[in-house]
Scaffold this motif. Structure first.
Motif, mmCIF file in Angstrom:
data_model
loop_
_atom_site.group_PDB
_atom_site.id
_atom_site.type_symbol
_atom_site.label_atom_id
_atom_site.label_comp_id
_atom_site.label_asym_id
_atom_site.label_seq_id
_atom_site.Cartn_x
_atom_site.Cartn_y
_atom_site.Cartn_z
ATOM 1 N N ALA A 82 34.054 51.817 40.526
ATOM 2 C CA ALA A 82 34.687 53.088 40.382
ATOM 3 C C ALA A 82 33.734 54.058 39.670
ATOM 4 O O ALA A 82 32.682 53.299 39.067
ATOM 5 C CB ALA A 82 35.969 53.119 39.877
ATOM 6 N N LYS A 83 34.008 55.241 39.656
ATOM 7 C CA LYS A 83 33.196 56.173 38.874
ATOM 8 C C LYS A 83 33.144 55.791 37.570
ATOM 9 O O LYS A 83 31.907 56.135 36.884
ATOM 10 C CB LYS A 83 33.554 57.845 39.189
ATOM 11 C CG LYS A 83 32.685 58.678 38.518
ATOM 12 C CD LYS A 83 33.193 60.292 38.792
ATOM 13 C CE LYS A 83 32.331 60.713 37.935
ATOM 14 N NZ LYS A 83 31.796 62.304 38.848
ATOM 15 N N ASP A 84 34.166 55.268 36.903
ATOM 16 C CA ASP A 84 33.972 55.207 35.411
ATOM 17 C C ASP A 84 33.859 53.742 35.018
ATOM 18 O O ASP A 84 34.386 53.655 33.719
ATOM 19 C CB ASP A 84 35.183 56.069 34.690
ATOM 20 C CG ASP A 84 36.348 55.765 35.320
ATOM 21 O OD1 ASP A 84 36.515 54.937 36.217
ATOM 22 O OD2 ASP A 84 37.525 56.290 34.348
ATOM 23 N N GLY A 85 33.922 52.826 35.896
ATOM 24 C CA GLY A 85 33.746 51.703 35.537
ATOM 25 C C GLY A 85 33.987 50.498 36.674
ATOM 26 O O GLY A 85 33.511 51.086 37.829
ATOM 27 N N LEU A 86 34.232 49.405 36.309
ATOM 28 C CA LEU A 86 34.152 48.499 37.682
ATOM 29 C C LEU A 86 35.073 47.411 37.385
ATOM 30 O O LEU A 86 35.730 47.140 36.499
ATOM 31 C CB LEU A 86 32.539 47.978 37.731
ATOM 32 C CG LEU A 86 32.170 47.003 36.852
ATOM 33 C CD1 LEU A 86 32.649 45.823 36.547
ATOM 34 C CD2 LEU A 86 30.546 46.967 36.819
ATOM 35 N N THR A 87 35.580 46.819 38.575
ATOM 36 C CA THR A 87 36.537 45.632 38.671
ATOM 37 C C THR A 87 35.937 44.379 38.978
ATOM 38 O O THR A 87 35.225 44.608 40.337
ATOM 39 C CB THR A 87 37.673 45.881 39.350
ATOM 40 O OG1 THR A 87 38.390 47.191 39.045
ATOM 41 C CG2 THR A 87 38.701 45.019 39.522
ATOM 42 N N LEU A 88 35.930 43.337 38.569
ATOM 43 C CA LEU A 88 35.494 42.014 39.135
ATOM 44 C C LEU A 88 36.546 41.073 39.776
ATOM 45 O O LEU A 88 37.952 41.316 39.246
ATOM 46 C CB LEU A 88 34.803 41.328 37.951
ATOM 47 C CG LEU A 88 33.888 41.736 37.218
ATOM 48 C CD1 LEU A 88 33.322 40.831 36.014
ATOM 49 C CD2 LEU A 88 32.690 42.195 38.190
ATOM 50 N N ASN A 89 36.383 40.431 40.837
ATOM 51 C CA ASN A 89 37.284 39.639 41.577
ATOM 52 C C ASN A 89 36.551 38.337 41.546
ATOM 53 O O ASN A 89 35.776 37.942 42.597
ATOM 54 C CB ASN A 89 37.364 40.024 42.907
ATOM 55 C CG ASN A 89 38.298 39.364 43.694
ATOM 56 O OD1 ASN A 89 39.112 38.601 43.268
ATOM 57 N ND2 ASN A 89 38.234 39.288 45.050
ATOM 58 N N PRO A 90 36.549 37.570 40.438
ATOM 59 C CA PRO A 90 35.809 36.103 40.254
ATOM 60 C C PRO A 90 36.454 35.196 41.270
ATOM 61 O O PRO A 90 37.660 35.079 41.601
ATOM 62 C CB PRO A 90 36.043 35.950 38.879
ATOM 63 C CG PRO A 90 37.200 36.553 38.464
ATOM 64 C CD PRO A 90 37.448 37.785 39.157
ATOM 65 N N THR A 91 35.415 34.296 41.724
ATOM 66 C CA THR A 91 35.904 33.324 42.569
ATOM 67 C C THR A 91 35.700 32.092 41.828
ATOM 68 O O THR A 91 35.214 31.838 40.972
ATOM 69 C CB THR A 91 34.996 33.194 43.560
ATOM 70 O OG1 THR A 91 33.719 33.051 43.291
ATOM 71 C CG2 THR A 91 35.168 34.496 44.669
ATOM 72 N N PRO A 92 36.486 31.026 42.247
ATOM 73 C CA PRO A 92 36.612 29.530 41.590
ATOM 74 C C PRO A 92 35.324 28.800 41.727
ATOM 75 O O PRO A 92 34.554 28.897 42.602
ATOM 76 C CB PRO A 92 37.638 28.574 42.203
ATOM 77 C CG PRO A 92 38.563 29.805 43.216
ATOM 78 C CD PRO A 92 37.557 31.111 43.375
ATOM 79 N N LEU A 93 34.812 27.982 40.648
ATOM 80 C CA LEU A 93 33.632 27.542 40.567
ATOM 81 C C LEU A 93 34.146 26.036 40.871
ATOM 82 O O LEU A 93 35.135 25.520 40.535
ATOM 83 C CB LEU A 93 32.861 27.594 39.169
ATOM 84 C CG LEU A 93 32.663 28.809 38.861
ATOM 85 C CD1 LEU A 93 32.245 28.459 37.476
ATOM 86 C CD2 LEU A 93 31.373 29.304 39.536
ATOM 87 N N GLY A 94 33.092 25.411 41.648
ATOM 88 C CA GLY A 94 33.607 24.017 42.055
ATOM 89 C C GLY A 94 32.321 23.176 41.938
ATOM 90 O O GLY A 94 32.028 22.251 42.749
ATOM 91 N N GLU A 95 31.526 23.386 40.887
ATOM 92 C CA GLU A 95 30.251 22.542 40.523
ATOM 93 C C GLU A 95 30.430 21.511 39.767
ATOM 94 O O GLU A 95 29.470 20.585 39.481
ATOM 95 C CB GLU A 95 29.254 23.581 40.088
ATOM 96 C CG GLU A 95 29.472 24.239 38.896
ATOM 97 C CD GLU A 95 28.715 25.459 38.625
ATOM 98 O OE1 GLU A 95 28.446 25.936 37.493
ATOM 99 O OE2 GLU A 95 28.507 26.239 39.344
ATOM 100 N N ASN A 96 31.455 21.161 38.985
ATOM 101 C CA ASN A 96 31.486 20.325 38.010
ATOM 102 C C ASN A 96 32.303 19.078 38.484
ATOM 103 O O ASN A 96 33.145 19.192 39.290
ATOM 104 C CB ASN A 96 32.268 20.700 36.780
ATOM 105 C CG ASN A 96 31.402 21.813 36.043
ATOM 106 O OD1 ASN A 96 30.254 21.988 36.166
ATOM 107 N ND2 ASN A 96 32.149 23.109 35.556
ATOM 108 N N ILE A 97 32.232 18.139 37.776
ATOM 109 C CA ILE A 97 33.236 16.816 37.999
ATOM 110 C C ILE A 97 34.610 16.920 37.679
ATOM 111 O O ILE A 97 34.891 17.664 36.345
ATOM 112 C CB ILE A 97 32.572 15.699 37.058
ATOM 113 C CG1 ILE A 97 31.199 15.436 37.549
ATOM 114 C CG2 ILE A 97 33.577 14.625 37.254
ATOM 115 C CD1 ILE A 97 30.771 14.261 36.447
#
Length: 143
Positions: A82-97
């Protein structure tokens, strides 16, 4: 005139980088806070993807040839700006045991992400401060 000073050079890029790092720190802190929560899946956003977005925006601004053109960073699936910031839409990590409680935690990986993110924020904020100090010096006409 002031808008031209604050919208040129590397200032908008550094501001976006600091906003991204601050929001990503919240994501990493959430992962750390839920390290022992059963069935919790850590999430994150792609740092390289955001860097690619910034690179494309800088290249597009350079292609115009004007120094005070707005930095137009395109949205992605993970980062909406956005003009004054941002929004994150994180995705799940599946790299660990996957542990017996359904959590795929890795404290070492989380701590490494946190330190790298902090260093990126600190570097961007120090560069931003030096650019603002340089502008203040020029405005005051003193050395």
């Amino acid at each position: 005139m002031i808008d031209g000073l604050t919208n040129s050079d590397a200032l908008p890029v550094l501001e976006r980088l600091m906003q991204f790092a601050a929001k990503r720190q919240d994501v990493i802190a959430n992962n750390i806070a839920n390290i022992s929560t059963p069935n919790f899946q850590p999430t994150d956003v792609s740092v390289s993807g955001f860097q690619e977005q910034l690179r494309e925006a800088v290249d597009a601004r350079r292609a115009t040839g004007a120094a005070n053109v707005d930095l137009k960073v395109q949205d992605s699936e993970e980062v909406a700006l956005a003009k004054d910031g941002l929004t994150l839409n994180p995705t799940p990590l599946g790299e660990n045991i996957l542990f017996h409680d359904g959590n795929n935690r890795s404290m070492e990986s989380l701590m490494q992400d946190m330190v790298e993110n902090l260093m990126a924020f600190r570097a961007a904020s120090q560069l931003h401060k030096s650019r603002i100090d340089l502008l203040n010096t020029a405005i005051r006409e003193r050395m």
